[in-house]
Write a protein that holds these residues in place. Structure first.
Motif, PDB file in Angstrom:
ATOM      1  N   THR A  61      18.766  21.181 -39.200  1.00 42.55           N
ATOM      2  CA  THR A  61      19.535  22.200 -38.852  1.00 42.55           C
ATOM      3  C   THR A  61      20.787  22.369 -39.556  1.00 42.55           C
ATOM      4  O   THR A  61      20.940  23.458 -39.990  1.00 42.55           O
ATOM      5  N   ARG A  62      21.526  21.318 -39.795  1.00 46.66           N
ATOM      6  CA  ARG A  62      22.649  21.465 -40.892  1.00 46.66           C
ATOM      7  C   ARG A  62      22.125  21.802 -42.088  1.00 46.66           C
ATOM      8  O   ARG A  62      22.990  22.754 -42.690  1.00 46.66           O
ATOM      9  N   GLU A  63      21.195  21.359 -42.736  1.00 53.58           N
ATOM     10  CA  GLU A  63      20.674  22.082 -44.025  1.00 53.58           C
ATOM     11  C   GLU A  63      20.387  23.441 -43.986  1.00 53.58           C
ATOM     12  O   GLU A  63      20.507  24.360 -44.729  1.00 53.58           O
ATOM     13  N   PHE A  64      19.738  23.839 -42.868  1.00 53.04           N
ATOM     14  CA  PHE A  64      19.273  25.120 -42.554  1.00 53.04           C
ATOM     15  C   PHE A  64      20.583  26.079 -42.679  1.00 53.04           C
ATOM     16  O   PHE A  64      20.649  27.374 -43.061  1.00 53.04           O
ATOM     17  N   TYR A  65      21.667  25.854 -42.051  1.00 52.62           N
ATOM     18  CA  TYR A  65      22.606  26.654 -41.689  1.00 52.62           C
ATOM     19  C   TYR A  65      23.185  26.787 -43.466  1.00 52.62           C
ATOM     20  O   TYR A  65      23.980  27.640 -43.584  1.00 52.62           O
ATOM     21  N   GLN A  66      23.252  25.512 -44.176  1.00 53.75           N
ATOM     22  CA  GLN A  66      23.995  25.565 -45.409  1.00 53.75           C
ATOM     23  C   GLN A  66      23.153  26.496 -46.237  1.00 53.75           C
ATOM     24  O   GLN A  66      23.806  27.282 -47.014  1.00 53.75           O
ATOM     25  N   ILE A  67      21.792  26.485 -46.074  1.00 48.59           N
ATOM     26  CA  ILE A  67      20.989  27.646 -46.828  1.00 48.59           C
ATOM     27  C   ILE A  67      21.096  28.801 -46.394  1.00 48.59           C
ATOM     28  O   ILE A  67      21.234  29.836 -47.398  1.00 48.59           O
ATOM     29  N   ASN A  68      21.377  29.109 -45.156  1.00 49.52           N
ATOM     30  CA  ASN A  68      21.797  30.436 -44.750  1.00 49.52           C
ATOM     31  C   ASN A  68      22.932  31.095 -45.089  1.00 49.52           C
ATOM     32  O   ASN A  68      23.092  32.188 -45.510  1.00 49.52           O
ATOM     33  N   ALA A  69      23.903  30.151 -45.333  1.00 50.86           N
ATOM     34  CA  ALA A  69      25.382  30.610 -45.885  1.00 50.86           C
ATOM     35  C   ALA A  69      25.182  31.248 -47.248  1.00 50.86           C
ATOM     36  O   ALA A  69      25.715  31.877 -47.554  1.00 50.86           O
ATOM     37  N   GLU A  70      24.356  30.202 -47.989  1.00 52.38           N
ATOM     38  CA  GLU A  70      24.107  30.461 -49.256  1.00 52.38           C
ATOM     39  C   GLU A  70      23.474  31.801 -49.419  1.00 52.38           C
ATOM     40  O   GLU A  70      23.747  32.703 -50.469  1.00 52.38           O
ATOM     41  N   LEU A  71      22.341  32.142 -48.715  1.00 52.01           N
ATOM     42  CA  LEU A  71      21.662  33.317 -48.548  1.00 52.01           C
ATOM     43  C   LEU A  71      22.732  34.667 -48.159  1.00 52.01           C
ATOM     44  O   LEU A  71      22.502  35.502 -48.849  1.00 52.01           O
ATOM     45  N   THR A  72      23.606  34.230 -47.270  1.00 44.14           N
ATOM     46  CA  THR A  72      24.450  35.202 -46.810  1.00 44.14           C
ATOM     47  C   THR A  72      25.459  35.747 -48.080  1.00 44.14           C
ATOM     48  O   THR A  72      25.730  36.907 -48.478  1.00 44.14           O
ATOM     49  N   ASP A  73      25.905  34.569 -49.132  1.00 44.40           N
ATOM     50  CA  ASP A  73      26.687  34.933 -50.139  1.00 44.40           C
ATOM     51  C   ASP A  73      25.885  35.763 -51.222  1.00 44.40           C
ATOM     52  O   ASP A  73      26.404  36.797 -51.727  1.00 44.40           O
ATOM     53  N   GLU A  74      24.600  35.260 -51.424  1.00 44.95           N
ATOM     54  CA  GLU A  74      23.799  36.194 -52.043  1.00 44.95           C
ATOM     55  C   GLU A  74      23.572  37.475 -51.687  1.00 44.95           C
ATOM     56  O   GLU A  74      23.773  38.510 -52.657  1.00 44.95           O
ATOM     57  N   GLN A  75      23.515  37.813 -50.337  1.00 42.86           N
ATOM     58  CA  GLN A  75      23.211  39.254 -49.723  1.00 42.86           C
ATOM     59  C   GLN A  75      24.568  40.191 -50.205  1.00 42.86           C
ATOM     60  O   GLN A  75      24.484  41.072 -50.408  1.00 42.86           O
ATOM     61  N   VAL A  76      25.544  39.532 -50.039  1.00 41.51           N
ATOM     62  CA  VAL A  76      26.883  40.158 -50.419  1.00 41.51           C
ATOM     63  C   VAL A  76      26.993  40.495 -51.692  1.00 41.51           C
ATOM     64  O   VAL A  76      27.617  41.623 -52.127  1.00 41.51           O
ATOM     65  N   ILE A  77      26.641  39.631 -52.577  1.00 46.20           N
ATOM     66  CA  ILE A  77      26.785  39.804 -53.973  1.00 46.20           C
ATOM     67  C   ILE A  77      25.685  41.129 -54.285  1.00 46.20           C
ATOM     68  O   ILE A  77      26.070  41.788 -54.991  1.00 46.20           O
ATOM     69  N   GLU A  78      24.642  40.918 -53.647  1.00 41.65           N
ATOM     70  CA  GLU A  78      23.664  41.899 -54.194  1.00 41.65           C
ATOM     71  C   GLU A  78      24.290  43.524 -53.330  1.00 41.65           C
ATOM     72  O   GLU A  78      23.928  44.438 -54.187  1.00 41.65           O
ATOM     73  N   LYS A  79      24.863  43.524 -52.422  1.00 47.51           N
ATOM     74  CA  LYS A  79      25.417  44.533 -51.786  1.00 47.51           C
ATOM     75  C   LYS A  79      26.562  45.131 -52.711  1.00 47.51           C
ATOM     76  O   LYS A  79      26.583  46.514 -52.917  1.00 47.51           O
ATOM     77  N   VAL A  80      27.370  44.477 -53.183  1.00 49.70           N
ATOM     78  CA  VAL A  80      28.346  44.870 -54.032  1.00 49.70           C
ATOM     79  C   VAL A  80      27.587  45.431 -55.342  1.00 49.70           C
ATOM     80  O   VAL A  80      28.172  46.243 -55.869  1.00 49.70           O
ATOM     81  N   ALA A  81      26.687  44.772 -56.024  1.00 52.41           N
ATOM     82  CA  ALA A  81      26.066  45.278 -57.062  1.00 52.41           C
ATOM     83  C   ALA A  81      25.414  46.488 -56.881  1.00 52.41           C
ATOM     84  O   ALA A  81      25.733  47.285 -57.752  1.00 52.41           O
ATOM     85  N   ASN A  82      24.696  46.670 -55.752  1.00 55.06           N
ATOM     86  CA  ASN A  82      23.958  48.013 -55.635  1.00 55.06           C
ATOM     87  C   ASN A  82      25.265  48.883 -55.452  1.00 55.06           C
ATOM     88  O   ASN A  82      24.903  50.227 -55.912  1.00 55.06           O
ATOM     89  N   SER A  83      26.208  48.786 -54.605  1.00 49.43           N
ATOM     90  CA  SER A  83      27.189  49.598 -54.476  1.00 49.43           C
ATOM     91  C   SER A  83      27.767  50.058 -55.688  1.00 49.43           C
ATOM     92  O   SER A  83      28.040  51.402 -55.973  1.00 49.43           O
ATOM     93  N   TYR A  84      28.044  49.243 -56.493  1.00 45.54           N
ATOM     94  CA  TYR A  84      28.499  49.703 -57.602  1.00 45.54           C
ATOM     95  C   TYR A  84      27.547  50.484 -58.938  1.00 45.54           C
ATOM     96  O   TYR A  84      28.144  51.244 -59.371  1.00 45.54           O
ATOM     97  N   TYR A  85      26.415  50.115 -58.773  1.00 47.47           N
ATOM     98  CA  TYR A  85      25.347  50.683 -59.555  1.00 47.47           C
ATOM     99  C   TYR A  85      25.158  52.403 -58.924  1.00 47.47           C
ATOM    100  O   TYR A  85      25.082  53.187 -59.634  1.00 47.47           O
ATOM    101  N   GLU A  86      25.439  52.239 -57.433  1.00 47.82           N
ATOM    102  CA  GLU A  86      25.621  53.784 -56.829  1.00 47.82           C
ATOM    103  C   GLU A  86      26.627  54.639 -57.504  1.00 47.82           C
ATOM    104  O   GLU A  86      26.488  55.743 -57.610  1.00 47.82           O
TER     105      GLU A  86
END
Length: 166
Positions: A20-45
């Motif tokens: 569970t601890r590893e799951f939440y660490q991976i989930n936090a990493e995924l959330t960071d990646e999703q924020v970066i992706e949203k910023v990149a998409n917004s910048y491109y738009e």
């Protein structure tokens, strides 16, 4: 005689806690990646809308010149009134599209500012040419799929579900 010597649920619970601890660490990493992706998409738009706005403004300038030529031809009796009216309608449509793009650009810039945590009232300047294709974009790594955070998260979730079943 009533003391338990071995309880599989305890060991399973310890494994589940670690997973569970590893799951939440991976989930936090995924959330960071999703924020970066949203910023990149917004910048491109924003970048794309600015490019479209330049094209619209150039079309507006060209159509204005054409309208002026047709207006002069009409004044000299060499063009019809309907040609001038059609050009005026086209000019108004282009001006309307330009205003819509300006509003859209403002909204997109505000969304980008929000995503990066910038004050909405401050101006933002974006570099003109920042997009380039690199070799890394076309990876041929066979383990690329296993390295993706989404896949790691799903595998950890599967592990947790198996432990829950035990």
């Amino acid at each position: 005689l009533n003391q338990q010597l071995f309880n599989l649920a305890v060991f399973t619970g310890l494994k589940a806690a670690k997973s569970t601890r590893e799951f939440y660490q991976i989930n936090a990493e995924l959330t960071d990646e999703q924020v970066i992706e949203k910023v990149a998409n917004s910048y491109y738009e924003v970048y794309k809308t600015k490019s479209h706005l330049k094209t619209i403004e150039q079309n507006l300038a060209n159509t204005t010149r054409v309208r002026d030529v047709i207006a002069n031809l009409y004044d000299n009796g060499l063009a019809k009134k309907i040609d001038l009216d059609r050009t005026n309608v086209a000019l108004n449509n282009i001006a309307s599209s330009r205003l819509q793009l300006i509003n859209s650009l403002q909204l997109q810039e505000n969304a980008l500012k929000y995503l990066i945590g910038m004050d909405i009232n401050k101006g933002i300047s974006l570099p003109e040419n920042t997009f380039e294709v690199t070799v890394a974009a076309f990876t041929t790594d066979a383990n690329f799929v296993e390295k993706r955070t989404e896949i790691k998260l799903l595998e950890k979730q599967t592990e947790l579900l198996k432990l829950n079943k035990k």
